[in-house]
Design an enzyme around this catalytic site. Structure first.
Site, mmCIF file in Angstrom:
data_model
loop_
_atom_site.group_PDB
_atom_site.id
_atom_site.type_symbol
_atom_site.label_atom_id
_atom_site.label_comp_id
_atom_site.label_asym_id
_atom_site.label_seq_id
_atom_site.Cartn_x
_atom_site.Cartn_y
_atom_site.Cartn_z
ATOM 1 N N GLY A 36 8.985 -2.663 10.587
ATOM 2 C CA GLY A 36 9.120 -1.557 9.627
ATOM 3 C C GLY A 36 7.833 -0.739 9.565
ATOM 4 O O GLY A 36 7.864 0.502 9.597
ATOM 5 N N HIS A 37 6.680 -1.430 9.498
ATOM 6 C CA HIS A 37 5.395 -0.712 9.471
ATOM 7 C C HIS A 37 5.186 0.043 10.787
ATOM 8 O O HIS A 37 4.665 1.161 10.785
ATOM 9 C CB HIS A 37 4.228 -1.699 9.308
ATOM 10 N N ASP A 158 10.913 0.975 -0.222
ATOM 11 C CA ASP A 158 10.380 1.097 -1.582
ATOM 12 C C ASP A 158 10.633 2.532 -2.041
ATOM 13 O O ASP A 158 9.705 3.330 -2.182
ATOM 14 C CB ASP A 158 8.886 0.771 -1.591
ATOM 15 N N ARG A 195 7.281 -9.818 2.563
ATOM 16 C CA ARG A 195 7.608 -10.937 1.670
ATOM 17 C C ARG A 195 8.767 -11.788 2.195
ATOM 18 O O ARG A 195 8.994 -12.880 1.667
ATOM 19 C CB ARG A 195 7.939 -10.409 0.271
HETATM 20 O O1 PAF Z 1 4.030 -0.186 -0.025
HETATM 21 C C1 PAF Z 1 2.923 -0.760 0.059
HETATM 22 O O2 PAF Z 1 2.660 -1.524 0.998
HETATM 23 C C2 PAF Z 1 1.878 -0.522 -1.030
HETATM 24 O O3 PAF Z 1 2.477 -0.348 -2.268
HETATM 25 C C3 PAF Z 1 0.928 0.649 -0.697
HETATM 26 C C4 PAF Z 1 1.683 1.958 -0.636
HETATM 27 C C5 PAF Z 1 0.224 0.378 0.619
HETATM 28 C C6 PAF Z 1 -0.127 0.764 -1.808
HETATM 29 O O4 PAF Z 1 -0.876 -0.391 -1.914
#
Ligand code: PAF
Length: 296
Positions: A36-37, A158, A195
């Site tokens: 995802g990242h 999110d 997670r």
């Molecule tokens: O989504 C996240 O991983 C965190 O909430 C973020 C945007 C890096 C802020 O710490």
């Protein structure tokens, strides 16, 4: 790939790039990077092109975790993260620490400046985690000022966070375009998340219950008389479905407008659904538009 922990070195580098007309995209993360990242990094690269610079920040931000939440045990694997960033062609990896992000002043006064969004943060994650969004907006505002991006990419996983950050960016006049990238899912529909590592094998098998509930909601609105279903009727049906198929405790199921996050009175394909539930010690969240043709 360049790498720095220093806020001033990061900011000087970014300002130099800007002065040379180079476009910058930031992907803020808390690390333990997954597909995802990596997809957020691909969106970032697309936004700035080959000549632009992609910055990824990795920082497990303590101010967005409430008391009793998982700050201490949040998964970390900086070695693997560095390799992934290098492979993705990230130009600069920014790894700040708590002492430099939230320092005490030279006269010993503790850090005391925070950013608060007051409208979009009241429901859902904001209601369940009352201090969470203030921590998020504060750290993201700081990351924006330190890394000076033209673009910043956030995941639709999110979704409320992404909308809150868009609102902060617009209300506080940050000259930054926020890009929201679609949620990446495992083969069984579970939304990718760092997670998910906490899930035991039996829990992992039950975890797609949230995505299955979203799919059921989509089917229900598609087949509803007049295209509408009363919120309570649909919520009740989905809670029953989730708790019968998984050992989950549902925190919330909300149906709302994707732009304003205002709850809808009757659910149709124009609404968005968000769900949060606890599975053992793990809190899972998911969301999607109820229009299956929507990109996220
Ligand atoms: O989504 C996240 O991983 C965190 O909430 C973020 C945007 C890096 C802020 O710490």
């Amino acid at each position: 790939m360049k790498l720095t922990q220093s806020l001033s070195r990061m900011q000087q580098t970014a300002l130099k790039w800007r002065s040379e007309g180079i476009k910058i995209a930031l992907v803020p993360t808390m690390g333990f990077l997954h597909e995802g990242h990596l997809s957020l990094m691909r969106h970032a690269r697309r936004s700035v092109g080959r000549k632009g610079k992609v910055i990824t920040s990795i920082y497990v931000n303590p101010t967005q975790f409430g008391p009793g939440e998982d700050y201490g045990r949040y998964p970390r694997d900086i070695r693997a993260d560095k390799t992934r960033c290098r492979e993705m062609g990230v130009d600069m990896l920014f790894l700040p620490d708590n002492a430099s992000m939230y320092p005490s002043s030279s006269s010993g006064l503790p850090y005391s400046c925070f950013v608060k969004e007051k409208r979009l943060t009241s429901g859902m994650e904001g209601a369940s985690r009352p201090t969470h969004f203030e921590g998020v907006t504060t750290v993201v505002a700081k990351l924006f000022l330190i890394t000076q991006p033209h673009y910043s990419v956030f995941g639709a996983k999110d979704f409320q966070q992404a909308r809150v950050i868009e609102k902060m960016t617009s209300d506080l006049n940050f000259p930054i375009q926020i890009i929201i990238a679609p949620t990446l899912r495992e083969a069984d529909g579970l939304a990718m998340s760092s997670r998910n590592k906490y899930l035991s094998k039996p829990e992992r098998l039950q975890a797609p219950a949230l995505w299955n509930a979203i799919q059921s909601a989509r089917d229900s609105v598609k087949n509803a008389n007049n295209g509408f279903i009363p919120v309570n009727q649909l919520r009740k049906k989905l809670i029953k479905q989730i708790t019968q198929s998984a050992d989950m405790e549902v925190d919330y199921i909300e149906f709302f407008d994707s732009e304003t996050l205002v709850p809808v009175k009757k659910v149709s394909t124009t609404a968005r659904m968000a769900v949060a539930a606890r599975l053992g010690a793990v809190r899972l969240i998911d969301n999607a538009s109820l229009d299956p043709a929507s990109p996220y």
